[in-house]
Structure formats: C-alpha cells, structure tokens
Scaffold this active site. Structure first.
Site, mmCIF file in Angstrom:
data_model
loop_
_atom_site.group_PDB
_atom_site.id
_atom_site.type_symbol
_atom_site.label_atom_id
_atom_site.label_comp_id
_atom_site.label_asym_id
_atom_site.label_seq_id
_atom_site.Cartn_x
_atom_site.Cartn_y
_atom_site.Cartn_z
ATOM 1 N N LYS A 108 32.917 16.307 40.677
ATOM 2 C CA LYS A 108 33.552 15.631 39.538
ATOM 3 C C LYS A 108 35.012 15.351 39.910
ATOM 4 O O LYS A 108 35.615 16.154 40.603
ATOM 5 C CB LYS A 108 33.497 16.533 38.304
ATOM 6 C CG LYS A 108 32.087 16.973 37.908
ATOM 7 C CD LYS A 108 32.140 18.099 36.886
ATOM 8 C CE LYS A 108 30.756 18.684 36.624
ATOM 9 N NZ LYS A 108 30.795 19.844 35.724
ATOM 10 N N ASN A 141 26.500 28.883 42.430
ATOM 11 C CA ASN A 141 25.927 30.135 41.936
ATOM 12 C C ASN A 141 25.338 29.973 40.535
ATOM 13 O O ASN A 141 25.057 30.964 39.860
ATOM 14 C CB ASN A 141 27.002 31.222 41.897
ATOM 15 C CG ASN A 141 27.603 31.493 43.261
ATOM 16 O OD1 ASN A 141 26.925 31.981 44.158
ATOM 17 N ND2 ASN A 141 28.868 31.164 43.438
ATOM 18 N N THR A 146 33.615 32.151 33.545
ATOM 19 C CA THR A 146 33.706 32.764 34.869
ATOM 20 C C THR A 146 34.965 32.319 35.600
ATOM 21 O O THR A 146 35.214 32.733 36.723
ATOM 22 C CB THR A 146 32.476 32.415 35.740
ATOM 23 O OG1 THR A 146 32.380 30.990 35.859
ATOM 24 C CG2 THR A 146 31.197 32.957 35.125
ATOM 25 N N GLU A 200 31.657 19.411 28.242
ATOM 26 C CA GLU A 200 32.566 19.709 29.343
ATOM 27 C C GLU A 200 33.896 20.283 28.852
ATOM 28 O O GLU A 200 34.390 19.895 27.796
ATOM 29 C CB GLU A 200 32.881 18.416 30.116
ATOM 30 C CG GLU A 200 32.132 18.254 31.411
ATOM 31 C CD GLU A 200 32.598 19.173 32.518
ATOM 32 O OE1 GLU A 200 33.600 19.882 32.336
ATOM 33 O OE2 GLU A 200 31.945 19.185 33.573
ATOM 34 N N ASP A 201 34.475 21.178 29.665
ATOM 35 C CA ASP A 201 35.778 21.739 29.292
ATOM 36 C C ASP A 201 36.901 21.279 30.206
ATOM 37 O O ASP A 201 38.064 21.598 29.949
ATOM 38 C CB ASP A 201 35.723 23.278 29.321
ATOM 39 C CG ASP A 201 35.734 23.829 30.737
ATOM 40 O OD1 ASP A 201 36.489 24.772 31.016
ATOM 41 O OD2 ASP A 201 34.969 23.309 31.580
ATOM 42 N N LYS A 215 40.046 23.660 38.264
ATOM 43 C CA LYS A 215 38.985 23.592 37.260
ATOM 44 C C LYS A 215 38.131 22.336 37.427
ATOM 45 O O LYS A 215 38.648 21.230 37.495
ATOM 46 C CB LYS A 215 39.574 23.630 35.850
ATOM 47 C CG LYS A 215 40.077 25.021 35.466
ATOM 48 C CD LYS A 215 40.466 25.091 34.001
ATOM 49 C CE LYS A 215 40.840 26.506 33.613
ATOM 50 N NZ LYS A 215 41.240 26.592 32.194
ATOM 51 N N GLY A 216 36.824 22.546 37.511
ATOM 52 C CA GLY A 216 35.886 21.427 37.545
ATOM 53 C C GLY A 216 35.696 20.773 38.895
ATOM 54 O O GLY A 216 34.969 19.785 38.999
ATOM 55 N N ASP A 239 28.178 21.700 31.300
ATOM 56 C CA ASP A 239 28.918 22.332 32.381
ATOM 57 C C ASP A 239 28.744 23.841 32.199
ATOM 58 O O ASP A 239 28.337 24.309 31.132
ATOM 59 C CB ASP A 239 30.390 21.926 32.301
ATOM 60 C CG ASP A 239 31.224 22.571 33.393
ATOM 61 O OD1 ASP A 239 30.755 22.643 34.544
ATOM 62 O OD2 ASP A 239 32.345 23.024 33.096
ATOM 63 N N LEU A 240 29.063 24.610 33.209
ATOM 64 C CA LEU A 240 28.883 26.059 33.139
ATOM 65 C C LEU A 240 30.175 26.788 32.769
ATOM 66 O O LEU A 240 30.298 27.346 31.673
ATOM 67 C CB LEU A 240 28.349 26.569 34.485
ATOM 68 C CG LEU A 240 28.090 28.070 34.590
ATOM 69 C CD1 LEU A 240 26.996 28.512 33.623
ATOM 70 C CD2 LEU A 240 27.712 28.440 36.026
ATOM 71 N N ASP A 241 31.130 26.764 33.668
ATOM 72 C CA ASP A 241 32.369 27.516 33.456
ATOM 73 C C ASP A 241 33.176 26.935 32.307
ATOM 74 O O ASP A 241 33.499 25.749 32.303
ATOM 75 C CB ASP A 241 33.232 27.511 34.729
ATOM 76 C CG ASP A 241 32.560 28.234 35.881
ATOM 77 O OD1 ASP A 241 31.644 29.021 35.607
ATOM 78 O OD2 ASP A 241 32.953 28.013 37.035
ATOM 79 N N SER A 272 26.782 21.417 37.017
ATOM 80 C CA SER A 272 27.936 22.212 37.421
ATOM 81 C C SER A 272 28.200 22.103 38.910
ATOM 82 O O SER A 272 27.277 21.960 39.710
ATOM 83 C CB SER A 272 27.691 23.685 37.055
ATOM 84 O OG SER A 272 28.660 24.529 37.627
ATOM 85 N N ALA A 273 29.472 22.210 39.277
ATOM 86 C CA ALA A 273 29.842 22.220 40.693
ATOM 87 C C ALA A 273 29.506 23.551 41.348
ATOM 88 O O ALA A 273 29.431 23.659 42.568
ATOM 89 C CB ALA A 273 31.343 21.948 40.837
ATOM 90 N N SER A 274 29.276 24.572 40.536
ATOM 91 C CA SER A 274 29.026 25.920 41.062
ATOM 92 C C SER A 274 27.746 25.973 41.886
ATOM 93 O O SER A 274 26.719 25.421 41.500
ATOM 94 C CB SER A 274 28.907 26.920 39.902
ATOM 95 O OG SER A 274 28.479 28.182 40.380
ATOM 96 N N ARG A 302 33.970 23.820 45.536
ATOM 97 C CA ARG A 302 34.553 24.956 46.252
ATOM 98 C C ARG A 302 35.470 24.501 47.390
ATOM 99 O O ARG A 302 36.581 25.010 47.554
ATOM 100 C CB ARG A 302 33.435 25.849 46.800
ATOM 101 C CG ARG A 302 33.940 27.159 47.393
ATOM 102 C CD ARG A 302 32.795 27.940 48.033
ATOM 103 N NE ARG A 302 31.699 28.147 47.084
ATOM 104 C CZ ARG A 302 30.491 28.567 47.437
ATOM 105 N NH1 ARG A 302 30.215 28.814 48.708
ATOM 106 N NH2 ARG A 302 29.544 28.750 46.532
#
Length: 212
Positions: A150, A123, A22, A174-175, A50-51, A14-16, A119-121, A54
């Site tokens: 997710k 960006n 971020t 994952e966080d 979170k997760g 995952d990213l964030d 990631s869901a992002s 958008r």
C-alpha cells in the site's frame, strides 16, 4: 451508518490498528533493531512505518539512522526483526481484539457479507489464529500473496477477486493513510478507523468497529 455499508457484499479489513493493535509490537521490534545498529528510533519515527511492507519499513528505518546496506544484509535484518516481532505476538489472545471487532465480524456473517483480510503483514494468518477469529474470514490476502505494498491497491484488488466480487461491492476498513489511499485507488468505499484529520481521503471515519 450509510447506505453503502447497509448494502455491501464484501468487507475487507486491514489487520494492525483495525482488528488488533500489533503496532506496539512492531515498534518494539524495530526499536530493538535500531538500537543494535546504534541509533534511536522513536514512536514519532514509527508513524512512517504504518501500513507499509516489511522491507519498505526497513528502508525507512535505515534512512532514519542515515545508514545503507546491501540486499543480503537487509534481508537478514528484516528476518531478525520478524523473529523479535513473532516472539511478542506469540502471547496474543482474544483479549487483545480491539473493541467491537468480534461482534461486528459476527454481525456481517449473519447478513451474508463475505469477509477478507487485506494486510501487508506476513504473519496475518498466525495472528488471526492466536486471536481465535480465523474462521470468520473467507480469505486472507497478506504479504505472502502480494508484491506491491500500500498505497498500491494490489492487496485489496486481490482480496476482491478472491471473494468473487467487484470493487464497487466491497468496503475497505483501514487505519493508515497509505491503506486508505490503496482502497480508494482500488475503487472501493473506504471506512477509516482513527482520527478524521489523519484520514481525510476516507469516505467515512469512525474511532473503531464498535461504532458500527
């Protein structure tokens, strides 16, 4: 750490909250949007975002404010929030990588482990470029490639396919609770990054990649 980690063929991150924090910039952008709509949005409210995608995040924000809008208006709001967020993350550089990230990704590379971002992002690619680590990833699966957020496992299963591996060969990092649930639903071993009491469904929980 575990036999599974020693023998994994693919690692999906995952990213964030795993690679970079971020989340604070997401929060600032969502809070700004809520302020324009006339209601407060707190860090506690932000935990629910979170997760998730958008548009789902926007729905949660509007629920918090007791507001509802049509699809066209919501799309415009989501785009406005994203413009604010991109302004914040345009200042990102390698100094914002979370502890151990660069070292762990490089170590996985030396062992021949395939690496993906899940990631869901929307960006994600831009952020990896700003952090100067895009070259460490074999594939990036983000909100531009998948439709279901997710805890649906689509993002991780897609990453798995793009790496040419089976779910049993991959480990998810994952966080977020929703992300852990997605990894388990995909049939993968999941390493939670954060607090054990919040990530109970994970197979292993560490405070950060520096522990690995």
């Amino acid at each position: 750490m575990t036999v599974i980690l020693e023998h994994m063929k693919g690692a999906i991150f995952d990213l964030d909250g795993v690679i970079v924090d971020t989340a604070k910039y997401h929060f600032l952008a969502w809070r700004s949007l809520a302020g324009e709509l006339g209601f407060p949005f707190t860090e506690a409210d932000n935990e629910r975002l979170k997760g998730v995608s958008r548009m789902r995040s926007l729905d949660i924000l509007l629920e918090t404010g007791g507001l509802s809008f049509g699809e066209a208006e919501k799309l415009a709001m989501a785009e406005k929030k994203n413009r604010l967020y991109v302004e914040y993350i345009s200042q990102l550089d390698e100094s914002e990588l979370l502890p151990g990230v660069s070292a762990y990704l490089t170590w996985l590379r030396t062992r021949g482990v395939a690496i993906a971002l899940g990631s869901a992002s929307k960006n994600a690619g831009f952020i990896l470029d700003k952090l100067n680590i895009a070259g460490l990833f074999d594939t990036v699966v983000d909100g531009n490639k998948v439709l279901r957020a997710k805890p649906d496992p689509e993002v991780f299963l897609t990453a798995c396919r793009e790496l040419g591996l089976g779910p049993q060969d991959c480990v998810v990092f994952e966080d977020a609770e929703a992300g852990v649930a997605a990894g388990k639903a995909a049939g993968m071993y999941v390493v939670g990054i954060g607090r054990p009491e919040l990530l109970k469904a994970a197979d292993l929980v560490v405070s950060g990649l520096h522990e690995l």
